[in-house]
Design a protein around this motif. Structure first.
Motif, PDB file in Angstrom:
ATOM      1  N   UNK A 179      51.633  37.171  49.679  1.00 51.60           N
ATOM      2  CA  UNK A 179      50.998  37.694  48.963  1.00 51.60           C
ATOM      3  C   UNK A 179      49.812  38.488  49.083  1.00 51.60           C
ATOM      4  N   UNK A 180      48.815  38.277  50.516  1.00 45.20           N
ATOM      5  CA  UNK A 180      48.025  38.590  51.102  1.00 45.20           C
ATOM      6  C   UNK A 180      46.519  37.739  49.983  1.00 45.20           C
ATOM      7  N   UNK A 181      46.638  37.093  50.108  1.00 46.01           N
ATOM      8  CA  UNK A 181      45.601  36.665  48.302  1.00 46.01           C
ATOM      9  C   UNK A 181      44.600  35.353  49.454  1.00 46.01           C
ATOM     10  N   UNK A 182      44.680  35.667  50.931  1.00 44.90           N
ATOM     11  CA  UNK A 182      43.060  34.609  51.100  1.00 44.90           C
ATOM     12  C   UNK A 182      42.315  35.799  51.800  1.00 44.90           C
ATOM     13  N   UNK A 183      41.864  36.998  51.680  1.00 51.20           N
ATOM     14  CA  UNK A 183      40.959  37.224  51.992  1.00 51.20           C
ATOM     15  C   UNK A 183      40.638  37.802  50.080  1.00 51.20           C
ATOM     16  N   UNK A 225      46.871  26.875  46.049  1.00 53.43           N
ATOM     17  CA  UNK A 225      48.424  26.020  45.447  1.00 53.43           C
ATOM     18  C   UNK A 225      49.166  26.928  46.135  1.00 53.43           C
ATOM     19  N   UNK A 226      49.028  28.303  45.773  1.00 53.27           N
ATOM     20  CA  UNK A 226      50.077  29.545  46.617  1.00 53.27           C
ATOM     21  C   UNK A 226      49.935  29.811  48.073  1.00 53.27           C
ATOM     22  N   UNK A 263      53.294  28.485  38.491  1.00 55.16           N
ATOM     23  CA  UNK A 263      52.825  28.859  37.199  1.00 55.16           C
ATOM     24  C   UNK A 263      51.244  30.358  38.631  1.00 55.16           C
ATOM     25  N   UNK A 264      50.465  29.088  39.600  1.00 60.30           N
ATOM     26  CA  UNK A 264      49.850  29.992  40.320  1.00 60.30           C
ATOM     27  C   UNK A 264      50.879  31.348  40.874  1.00 60.30           C
ATOM     28  N   UNK A 265      51.999  30.519  41.416  1.00 63.93           N
ATOM     29  CA  UNK A 265      52.753  31.402  42.397  1.00 63.93           C
ATOM     30  C   UNK A 265      52.997  32.520  41.769  1.00 63.93           C
ATOM     31  N   UNK A 266      53.409  32.585  40.206  1.00 62.14           N
ATOM     32  CA  UNK A 266      53.397  33.817  39.589  1.00 62.14           C
ATOM     33  C   UNK A 266      52.135  34.232  39.331  1.00 62.14           C
ATOM     34  N   UNK A 267      51.230  34.081  39.168  1.00 67.59           N
ATOM     35  CA  UNK A 267      49.544  34.620  38.927  1.00 67.59           C
ATOM     36  C   UNK A 267      49.673  35.945  40.424  1.00 67.59           C
TER      37      UNK A 267
END
Length: 504
Positions: A1-5, A79-80, A127-131
């Protein structure tokens, strides 16, 4: 997802919000102590100081709401990411069973860390993964532009949609450059219940599976549920077609309103369940004229309790009908398309349900034909021709609820109010009228809350006593669907065709 940054960016925003809170606290401490040698502020002479300290409290609340949203974004992203790391640690050749248990394990770990149930942790992860998979939603949450509740609504309402369908829904509400973006208040400016209603309305119109098919499945699932509760209480729930449920609610509310008075101590919230219980248990039911008690008991009244001439055990007054508007696209009413109609106080309903309500002559349902060119009303069905009644129904159709920001009070309780008072030059037309519930009607006249002007199709926004402006909360209707082969239509011939069809 590239959400770390992305988490790092949100943490920087959190630092900025905390710094702003600290600045407000220092200002408030300075004002509390007084500007001269720490002396106290004289209340009589310190009106401006008190006003500023009041304003600081409101600004604090705004910042805290933003912080809560930003922390929720970090929590969702974390969480994701935890699930991603768990999946990365699972060997590529692992069996389906091993992968399933690995996913279960991370959910249980999150549940233990947060001290919540496994079911709650599973919902949070889902929900977290979908958001996180919907960047515009995650960006709005990270910026504190809307709450976790708003983000969760998008996650719920995009469930079951294709990736393309979910992206279209998100673009409609979060991308100003979308072909037909949502108008009026931004998602974060709407209370969650109003935002869900708008999202669900759009979803119903654009769902790949027709509302007719989904409604048929829902009708097959209708049921009654009973749930014991604490303190010797219990819940009874009915899962019914929307028109039936809406009629029950409005009939009960109207009856309760009729019972209120100086000699009735029960508030509306108590009267509704008392009336429903009396009707369901047959207390005080009186059979219709010419009908024996045995026959009435055998056949029972219809869905609208039309066979009951009076109710003697709940207040000794006849139960009044509650008028409900049904907004029907003109081609849908003619059966040319199956575009959903809108039931006042409920939302989108199948075209077949709307046609049935009109064809059956349901006395408490008023049809409103909608022009396919601009969504404006072509004709409002009525039993009389008094202009005041027509205008009231027009306002009900336009506003759908009390127009005060955040209020969800529906039409049975609302009053049609002049935005600019008659004695101050206000006129009686749709641009100067709006629905207000009794509470907010009184607030408007006894405070400095100020409404904007309305228009033919849009209710007013509001400005608070401290100058905060809140955009109008309206249904944001779309142009109705034109059937294939029809390129244009003139209003007068179209009206003639519709009215001729309705007269037959």
């Amino acid at each position: 997802m590239g959400i770390g940054g992305g988490v790092g960016v949100v943490l920087a925003s959190i630092d900025a919000s905390v710094a702003a809170l600290d600045s407000l606290n220092r200002e408030d401490s300075f004002l509390a102590a007084g500007a001269h040698g720490g002396a106290g502020v004289d209340i009589g002479a310190g009106t401006d100081v008190l006003q500023r300290r009041y304003g600081i409290r409101l600004e604090r609340l705004e910042l805290m709401a933003r912080l809560e949203a930003q922390l929720a974004a970090v929590k969702a992203a974390t969480a994701a990411e935890a699930v991603e790391f768990q999946q990365a640690m699972t060997p590529p050749d692992a069996s389906v069973q091993d992968r399933t248990y690995a996913d279960m394990s991370v959910v249980e770990e999150i549940a233990g860390v947060l001290t919540i149930s496994s079911a709650a942790a599973g919902a949070l992860v889902k929900q977290s993964r979908r958001i996180c998979s919907l960047p515009p939603v995650m960006n709005a949450l990270s910026a504190g532009a809307m709450s976790w509740q708003h983000a969760r609504i998008v996650a719920d309402e995009t469930e079951g949609l294709t990736p393309e369908g979910a992206a279209s829904l998100v673009a409609h509400f979060f991308d100003p450059a979308a072909p037909q973006p949502a108008r009026g208040a931004a998602p974060g400016e709407l209370v969650p219940s109003r935002f869900r209603a708008k999202v669900r309305g759009w979803r119903e119109r654009h769902h790949p599976e027709s509302i007719e098919k989904r409604h048929a499945k829902g009708v097959a699932d209708r049921r009654m549920e009973y749930t014991p509760d604490k303190d010797g209480m219990a819940w009874i729930s009915l899962y019914l077609p929307g028109d039936t449920a809406c009629a029950i609610w409005n009939r009960t509310t109207a009856t309760a309103r009729g019972l209120q008075g100086p000699d009735e101590p029960r508030p509306l919230t108590q009267l509704r369940p008392d009336i429903a219980a009396s009707l369901l248990l047959g207390v005080g039911m009186k059979p219709a004229a010419g009908e024996t008690a045995a026959h009435a008991e055998e056949d029972g009244p219809g869905p609208g309790v039309q066979g009951t001439q009076g109710v003697t055990g709940i207040g000794k007054v006849p139960a009044p009908r509650a008028d409900v508007l049904v907004m029907v696209p003109v081609f849908s009413l003619l059966g040319v398309t199956d575009e959903p109609a809108v039931l006042d106080g409920f939302g989108p309903i199948p075209a077949s349900m709307a046609r049935k309500l009109v064809a059956d002559g349901a006395e408490s349902f008023y049809r409103v034909l909608v022009d396919p060119r601009d969504g404006a009303p072509l004709e409002i069905g009525r039993k009389n021709y008094r202009l005041t009644e027509t205008i009231k129904r027009w306002i009900r159709m336009r506003d759908a609820k009390c127009t005060f920001r955040g209020c969800a009070n529906r039409t049975p309780d609302n009053e049609t109010d002049h935005l600019t008072a008659w004695q101050h030059g206000g006129t009686t037309n749709v641009s100067n009228l709006a629905q207000l519930c009794p509470k907010h009607h009184r607030l408007k006249h006894h405070s400095q809350w100020t409404p904007d002007p309305a228009t033919k199709n849009e209710p007013p926004g509001w400005t608070s006593p401290t100058g905060r402006h809140y955009n109008a909360e309206y249904q944001d209707p779309e142009p109705t669907h034109w059937p294939p082969g029809i390129l244009s239509a003139q209003r007068s011939p179209l009206e003639q065709v519709v009215l001729q069809r309705l007269a037959t």
